[in-house]
Design a protein around this motif. Structure first.
Motif, PDB file in Angstrom:
ATOM      1  N   ARG A  21       0.706  -0.948   0.126  1.00 50.22           N
ATOM      2  CA  ARG A  21      -0.175   0.108  -0.118  1.00 50.22           C
ATOM      3  C   ARG A  21       1.298   1.341  -0.127  1.00 50.22           C
ATOM      4  NH1 ARG A  21      -4.300  -0.791   4.231  1.00 50.22           N
ATOM      5  NH2 ARG A  21      -2.606  -0.664   5.220  1.00 50.22           N
ATOM      6  N   PHE A  24      -1.585   6.724  -2.169  1.00 51.61           N
ATOM      7  CA  PHE A  24      -1.989   6.758  -3.327  1.00 51.61           C
ATOM      8  C   PHE A  24      -2.635   5.301  -3.593  1.00 51.61           C
ATOM      9  CE2 PHE A  24       1.500   6.826  -4.651  1.00 51.61           C
ATOM     10  CZ  PHE A  24       1.968   5.721  -5.738  1.00 51.61           C
ATOM     11  N   GLY A  25      -2.508   4.300  -3.730  1.00 53.06           N
ATOM     12  CA  GLY A  25      -3.622   3.147  -3.601  1.00 53.06           C
ATOM     13  C   GLY A  25      -2.374   1.504  -3.029  1.00 53.06           C
ATOM     14  N   HIS A  26      -3.248   0.585  -3.436  1.00 54.65           N
ATOM     15  CA  HIS A  26      -2.631  -0.214  -3.208  1.00 54.65           C
ATOM     16  C   HIS A  26      -2.359  -1.735  -4.469  1.00 54.65           C
ATOM     17  CE1 HIS A  26      -6.912  -0.845  -2.106  1.00 54.65           C
ATOM     18  NE2 HIS A  26      -6.563  -2.709  -2.482  1.00 54.65           N
ATOM     19  N   ALA A  27      -1.364  -2.613  -4.565  1.00 57.06           N
ATOM     20  CA  ALA A  27      -1.557  -3.758  -5.739  1.00 57.06           C
ATOM     21  C   ALA A  27      -0.849  -4.843  -4.981  1.00 57.06           C
ATOM     22  CB  ALA A  27      -1.251  -2.773  -6.302  1.00 57.06           C
ATOM     23  N   GLY A  67      -1.748   6.558  -8.972  1.00 57.14           N
ATOM     24  CA  GLY A  67      -2.458   6.108  -8.449  1.00 57.14           C
ATOM     25  C   GLY A  67      -1.924   4.598  -8.660  1.00 57.14           C
ATOM     26  N   LEU A  68      -2.529   4.006  -7.543  1.00 58.31           N
ATOM     27  CA  LEU A  68      -1.555   2.736  -8.113  1.00 58.31           C
ATOM     28  C   LEU A  68      -2.681   1.520  -7.380  1.00 58.31           C
ATOM     29  CD1 LEU A  68       0.738  -0.049  -8.391  1.00 58.31           C
ATOM     30  CD2 LEU A  68       1.204   0.323  -5.831  1.00 58.31           C
ATOM     31  N   ARG A  69      -3.766   0.464  -8.496  1.00 63.75           N
ATOM     32  CA  ARG A  69      -4.979  -0.557  -8.522  1.00 63.75           C
ATOM     33  C   ARG A  69      -3.867  -1.740  -8.844  1.00 63.75           C
ATOM     34  NH1 ARG A  69      -6.156   2.467 -12.601  1.00 63.75           N
ATOM     35  NH2 ARG A  69      -7.413   2.155 -14.040  1.00 63.75           N
ATOM     36  N   THR A  70      -4.569  -2.603  -8.221  1.00 61.54           N
ATOM     37  CA  THR A  70      -4.919  -4.613  -9.028  1.00 61.54           C
ATOM     38  C   THR A  70      -6.629  -4.449 -10.079  1.00 61.54           C
ATOM     39  OG1 THR A  70      -4.087  -4.947  -7.289  1.00 61.54           O
ATOM     40  CG2 THR A  70      -5.641  -6.705  -9.096  1.00 61.54           C
ATOM     41  N   ARG A  71      -5.539  -5.316 -10.906  1.00 57.70           N
ATOM     42  CA  ARG A  71      -6.963  -5.086 -12.198  1.00 57.70           C
ATOM     43  C   ARG A  71      -6.477  -6.805 -12.381  1.00 57.70           C
ATOM     44  NH1 ARG A  71      -7.158  -2.423 -17.583  1.00 57.70           N
ATOM     45  NH2 ARG A  71      -7.361  -0.761 -16.031  1.00 57.70           N
ATOM     46  N   ARG A  78      -0.362   4.494 -11.788  1.00 52.14           N
ATOM     47  CA  ARG A  78      -0.417   5.547 -12.611  1.00 52.14           C
ATOM     48  C   ARG A  78       0.112   7.102 -12.345  1.00 52.14           C
ATOM     49  NH1 ARG A  78      -6.096   7.545 -11.529  1.00 52.14           N
ATOM     50  NH2 ARG A  78      -5.140   8.500  -9.764  1.00 52.14           N
ATOM     51  N   GLU A 116      -1.802   5.721 -17.430  1.00 50.46           N
ATOM     52  CA  GLU A 116      -2.019   4.281 -17.113  1.00 50.46           C
ATOM     53  C   GLU A 116      -1.015   3.176 -16.849  1.00 50.46           C
ATOM     54  OE1 GLU A 116      -6.000   4.827 -14.507  1.00 50.46           O
ATOM     55  OE2 GLU A 116      -5.491   3.534 -16.148  1.00 50.46           O
TER      56      GLU A 116
END
Length: 131
Positions: A21, A24-27, A67-71, A78, A116
């Protein structure tokens, strides 16, 4: 960059994944540090071990700011893109520069754009270091 390590998981083939984490986000991404690392804060260098292909794994975004997220089984980072005079590309990821390997030259008008990167999680690496 300072991140919080939440969890480490071993995958087949001695692949270690870290759930992390940031502000600015988590992954979940690949971990190249100590496999016995405990949850907590770590300074890390980010790497991307995949060629960047504009329009496929690199796209412009309407969002501004890191930004940081899981997909799915990937991570989405980002950041702001910059191009050097010699044709190299860097992603400014909250003040940390990530060197990008390009499959083809990027369009010239994308310098400074927020983009991104959608990269498989095992191709996004974290290397912890001590200050």
């Amino acid at each position: 960059m300072l991140i919080e390590l939440l969890n480490l998981t071993e995958r087949p083939g001695s692949l270690w994944l870290a759930e992390v984490r940031a502000s600015f986000g988590h992954a979940t991404v690949r971990w190249y540090g100590d496999r016995g690392a405990e949850p907590g804060e770590y300074h890390v260098e980010w790497t991307i071990d995949e060629d960047i292909i504009w329009g496929q794994n690199a796209i412009p975004t309407g969002g501004i700011g890191p930004g940081l997220r899981t997909r799915g089984l990937g991570a989405v980072l980002r950041g702001q893109l910059s191009l050097t005079e010699d044709g190299a590309a860097l992603l400014d990821f909250d003040g940390t520069s990530i060197l990008l390997d390009l499959a083809d030259p990027l369009p010239e008008d994308v310098a400074g754009a927020w983009i991104e990167l959608c990269i498989p999680r095992e191709k996004v690496g974290l290397y912890p270091y001590a200050l």
